[in-house]
Design a protein around this motif. Structure first.
Motif, PDB file in Angstrom:
ATOM      1  N   GLY A 104       0.445  -1.071   0.089  1.00  0.00           N
ATOM      2  CA  GLY A 104      -0.404   0.301  -0.055  1.00  0.00           C
ATOM      3  C   GLY A 104       1.042   1.546  -0.653  1.00  0.00           C
ATOM      4  O   GLY A 104       0.019   1.662   0.166  1.00  0.00           O
ATOM      5  N   THR A 105       2.184   0.938  -0.142  1.00  0.00           N
ATOM      6  CA  THR A 105       3.117   2.394   0.178  1.00  0.00           C
ATOM      7  C   THR A 105       2.677   2.803  -1.412  1.00  0.00           C
ATOM      8  O   THR A 105       2.243   2.077  -2.448  1.00  0.00           O
ATOM      9  CB  THR A 105       4.057   1.781  -0.323  1.00  0.00           C
ATOM     10  N   SER A 106       2.850   4.377  -1.431  1.00  0.00           N
ATOM     11  CA  SER A 106       3.020   5.074  -2.943  1.00  0.00           C
ATOM     12  C   SER A 106       4.044   4.654  -3.626  1.00  0.00           C
ATOM     13  O   SER A 106       4.976   4.655  -3.718  1.00  0.00           O
ATOM     14  CB  SER A 106       3.573   6.232  -2.330  1.00  0.00           C
ATOM     15  N   TRP A 107       3.801   4.978  -4.953  1.00  0.00           N
ATOM     16  CA  TRP A 107       4.895   4.360  -5.977  1.00  0.00           C
ATOM     17  C   TRP A 107       5.839   5.830  -6.175  1.00  0.00           C
ATOM     18  O   TRP A 107       5.452   6.753  -7.078  1.00  0.00           O
ATOM     19  CB  TRP A 107       3.764   4.314  -7.230  1.00  0.00           C
ATOM     20  N   HIS A 108       6.818   4.857  -6.376  1.00  0.00           N
ATOM     21  CA  HIS A 108       7.799   6.071  -6.304  1.00  0.00           C
ATOM     22  C   HIS A 108       9.209   5.274  -7.504  1.00  0.00           C
ATOM     23  O   HIS A 108       9.899   4.142  -7.214  1.00  0.00           O
ATOM     24  CB  HIS A 108       8.585   6.381  -4.876  1.00  0.00           C
ATOM     25  N   PRO A 109       8.937   5.556  -8.729  1.00  0.00           N
ATOM     26  CA  PRO A 109       9.068   4.629  -9.821  1.00  0.00           C
ATOM     27  C   PRO A 109      10.521   4.366 -10.136  1.00  0.00           C
ATOM     28  O   PRO A 109      11.318   3.772 -10.500  1.00  0.00           O
ATOM     29  CB  PRO A 109       8.216   4.375 -11.104  1.00  0.00           C
ATOM     30  N   HIS A 110      11.268   6.501 -10.088  1.00  0.00           N
ATOM     31  CA  HIS A 110      12.740   6.050  -9.927  1.00  0.00           C
ATOM     32  C   HIS A 110      13.781   5.589  -8.687  1.00  0.00           C
ATOM     33  O   HIS A 110      14.445   6.115  -9.382  1.00  0.00           O
ATOM     34  CB  HIS A 110      12.569   8.268 -10.168  1.00  0.00           C
ATOM     35  N   ASN A 111      13.480   5.091  -7.670  1.00  0.00           N
ATOM     36  CA  ASN A 111      13.597   5.084  -6.534  1.00  0.00           C
ATOM     37  C   ASN A 111      14.056   3.634  -6.408  1.00  0.00           C
ATOM     38  O   ASN A 111      13.758   2.827  -6.634  1.00  0.00           O
ATOM     39  CB  ASN A 111      13.123   5.788  -5.207  1.00  0.00           C
ATOM     40  N   GLU A 112      15.450   4.241  -6.895  1.00  0.00           N
ATOM     41  CA  GLU A 112      15.834   2.398  -6.219  1.00  0.00           C
ATOM     42  C   GLU A 112      15.075   1.549  -5.479  1.00  0.00           C
ATOM     43  O   GLU A 112      15.548   0.214  -5.570  1.00  0.00           O
ATOM     44  CB  GLU A 112      17.428   2.316  -6.853  1.00  0.00           C
ATOM     45  N   MET A 113      15.954   2.537  -4.664  1.00  0.00           N
ATOM     46  CA  MET A 113      15.320   1.551  -3.021  1.00  0.00           C
ATOM     47  C   MET A 113      13.956   1.037  -3.061  1.00  0.00           C
ATOM     48  O   MET A 113      13.895   0.035  -1.625  1.00  0.00           O
ATOM     49  CB  MET A 113      15.637   3.290  -1.900  1.00  0.00           C
ATOM     50  N   GLN A 114      12.937   0.920  -3.729  1.00  0.00           N
ATOM     51  CA  GLN A 114      11.952   1.010  -3.616  1.00  0.00           C
ATOM     52  C   GLN A 114      11.904  -0.946  -4.508  1.00  0.00           C
ATOM     53  O   GLN A 114      10.580  -1.473  -3.989  1.00  0.00           O
ATOM     54  CB  GLN A 114      10.576   1.449  -4.688  1.00  0.00           C
ATOM     55  N   TYR A 115      12.476  -0.868  -5.019  1.00  0.00           N
ATOM     56  CA  TYR A 115      12.861  -2.213  -5.801  1.00  0.00           C
ATOM     57  C   TYR A 115      12.979  -3.859  -4.408  1.00  0.00           C
ATOM     58  O   TYR A 115      14.096  -3.517  -4.031  1.00  0.00           O
ATOM     59  CB  TYR A 115      13.165  -2.349  -6.671  1.00  0.00           C
ATOM     60  N   ASP A 116      12.690  -4.781  -5.414  1.00  0.00           N
ATOM     61  CA  ASP A 116      13.062  -5.968  -3.878  1.00  0.00           C
ATOM     62  C   ASP A 116      13.778  -6.438  -4.267  1.00  0.00           C
ATOM     63  O   ASP A 116      14.077  -7.224  -3.912  1.00  0.00           O
ATOM     64  CB  ASP A 116      11.684  -6.252  -3.741  1.00  0.00           C
ATOM     65  N   PHE A 117      13.392  -7.166  -5.618  1.00  0.00           N
ATOM     66  CA  PHE A 117      13.897  -8.603  -6.332  1.00  0.00           C
ATOM     67  C   PHE A 117      14.257  -7.548  -7.965  1.00  0.00           C
ATOM     68  O   PHE A 117      14.442  -6.607  -8.454  1.00  0.00           O
ATOM     69  CB  PHE A 117      13.165  -8.871  -7.270  1.00  0.00           C
ATOM     70  N   TRP A 118      15.847  -7.449  -8.594  1.00  0.00           N
ATOM     71  CA  TRP A 118      16.732  -7.462  -9.592  1.00  0.00           C
ATOM     72  C   TRP A 118      16.965  -8.906 -10.206  1.00  0.00           C
ATOM     73  O   TRP A 118      17.429  -9.854  -9.721  1.00  0.00           O
ATOM     74  CB  TRP A 118      17.880  -6.964  -8.781  1.00  0.00           C
ATOM     75  N   GLY A 119      16.834  -8.486 -11.367  1.00  0.00           N
ATOM     76  CA  GLY A 119      17.456  -9.471 -12.331  1.00  0.00           C
ATOM     77  C   GLY A 119      19.086  -8.839 -12.627  1.00  0.00           C
ATOM     78  O   GLY A 119      19.682  -8.058 -12.574  1.00  0.00           O
ATOM     79  N   PRO A 120      19.837 -10.478 -12.984  1.00  0.00           N
ATOM     80  CA  PRO A 120      21.639 -10.156 -13.495  1.00  0.00           C
ATOM     81  C   PRO A 120      21.416  -8.880 -14.644  1.00  0.00           C
ATOM     82  O   PRO A 120      22.982  -8.178 -14.824  1.00  0.00           O
ATOM     83  CB  PRO A 120      22.238 -11.250 -14.059  1.00  0.00           C
ATOM     84  N   GLY A 121      20.678  -8.599 -15.967  1.00  0.00           N
ATOM     85  CA  GLY A 121      20.835  -7.809 -16.787  1.00  0.00           C
ATOM     86  C   GLY A 121      21.255  -8.862 -17.571  1.00  0.00           C
ATOM     87  O   GLY A 121      21.671  -9.598 -18.200  1.00  0.00           O
ATOM     88  N   THR A 122      21.282  -7.102 -19.033  1.00  0.00           N
ATOM     89  CA  THR A 122      20.967  -7.597 -20.434  1.00  0.00           C
ATOM     90  C   THR A 122      21.436  -6.675 -21.066  1.00  0.00           C
ATOM     91  O   THR A 122      21.443  -5.506 -20.798  1.00  0.00           O
ATOM     92  CB  THR A 122      20.240  -8.195 -20.747  1.00  0.00           C
ATOM     93  N   GLN A 123      23.065  -6.731 -21.898  1.00  0.00           N
ATOM     94  CA  GLN A 123      23.940  -5.890 -22.375  1.00  0.00           C
ATOM     95  C   GLN A 123      23.216  -5.685 -23.387  1.00  0.00           C
ATOM     96  O   GLN A 123      23.035  -6.346 -24.335  1.00  0.00           O
ATOM     97  CB  GLN A 123      25.212  -6.431 -23.077  1.00  0.00           C
ATOM     98  N   VAL A 124      23.069  -3.572 -23.679  1.00  0.00           N
ATOM     99  CA  VAL A 124      22.185  -3.764 -24.886  1.00  0.00           C
ATOM    100  C   VAL A 124      23.750  -2.881 -24.964  1.00  0.00           C
ATOM    101  O   VAL A 124      24.062  -1.428 -24.727  1.00  0.00           O
ATOM    102  CB  VAL A 124      21.598  -2.607 -24.939  1.00  0.00           C
ATOM    103  N   THR A 125      24.438  -3.027 -26.888  1.00  0.00           N
ATOM    104  CA  THR A 125      25.311  -1.826 -26.764  1.00  0.00           C
ATOM    105  C   THR A 125      25.030  -1.168 -28.607  1.00  0.00           C
ATOM    106  O   THR A 125      25.023  -2.204 -29.493  1.00  0.00           O
ATOM    107  CB  THR A 125      26.502  -2.958 -27.481  1.00  0.00           C
ATOM    108  N   VAL A 126      25.477  -0.484 -28.858  1.00  0.00           N
ATOM    109  CA  VAL A 126      24.208   0.416 -30.239  1.00  0.00           C
ATOM    110  C   VAL A 126      25.855   1.538 -30.650  1.00  0.00           C
ATOM    111  O   VAL A 126      26.340   1.980 -30.020  1.00  0.00           O
ATOM    112  CB  VAL A 126      23.240   1.759 -28.898  1.00  0.00           C
ATOM    113  N   SER A 127      26.085   0.489 -31.350  1.00  0.00           N
ATOM    114  CA  SER A 127      27.367   0.954 -32.151  1.00  0.00           C
ATOM    115  C   SER A 127      26.914   2.615 -33.194  1.00  0.00           C
ATOM    116  O   SER A 127      26.186   2.453 -33.627  1.00  0.00           O
ATOM    117  CB  SER A 127      27.798   0.215 -32.838  1.00  0.00           C
ATOM    118  N   SER A 128      27.660   3.222 -32.929  1.00  0.00           N
ATOM    119  CA  SER A 128      27.356   5.283 -33.890  1.00  0.00           C
ATOM    120  C   SER A 128      27.960   4.327 -35.349  1.00  0.00           C
ATOM    121  O   SER A 128      28.617   3.701 -35.327  1.00  0.00           O
ATOM    122  CB  SER A 128      27.709   5.616 -33.273  1.00  0.00           C
TER     123      SER A 128
END
Length: 128
Positions: A104-128
């Motif tokens: 029931g807490t307010s939604w603060h999408p920008h705040n990392e501390m709000q998040y409970d679980f994280w994935g390991p990440g995926t790399q996106v590389t954009v070549s210029s």
């Protein structure tokens, strides 16, 4: 135990499009607000986009607004990030994360501390 796994990251050229996916393993996906963050090379992690548990509200960073679209499929327990008109500065490791909406807490999408679980990440590389 909840587990998140991102996929879809790859090497692309400026102007290309990529769709990232994030699979939620575990119960109650539809009780989590979801977010996408990224970490560019040599920099800290930053907010990209987020969506509420029911998909009714979204939020975007100014740098991706109008180019990226966040969506979710609660039945499939999936989160997506459609990335269009990619720029060199979009190069980063992209992470999905979830924030328990059942407290029931307010939604603060920008705040990392709000998040409970994280994935390991995926790399996106954009070549210029």
């Amino acid at each position: 135990q909840v587990q998140l796994v991102e996929s879809g990251g790859r090497l692309v050229q400026t102007g290309d499009s990529v769709r990232l996916s994030c699979a939620h393993y575990g119960p109650t996906f539809n009780m989590y607000h979801m977010g996408w963050f990224r970490q560019p090379p040599g920099k800290g992690r930053e907010f990209v986009a987020a969506i509420t548990w029911n998909g009714d509200n979204t939020a975007y960073s100014d740098s991706v607004k109008g180019r990226f679209t966040v969506s979710r499929d609660n039945a499939m327990k999936m989160l997506y990030l459609q990335m269009n008109s990619l720029k060199f500065e979009d190069t980063a490791v992209y992470y999905c994360a979830e924030d328990w909406a059942g407290d029931g807490t307010s939604w603060h999408p920008h705040n990392e501390m709000q998040y409970d679980f994280w994935g390991p990440g995926t790399q996106v590389t954009v070549s210029s």
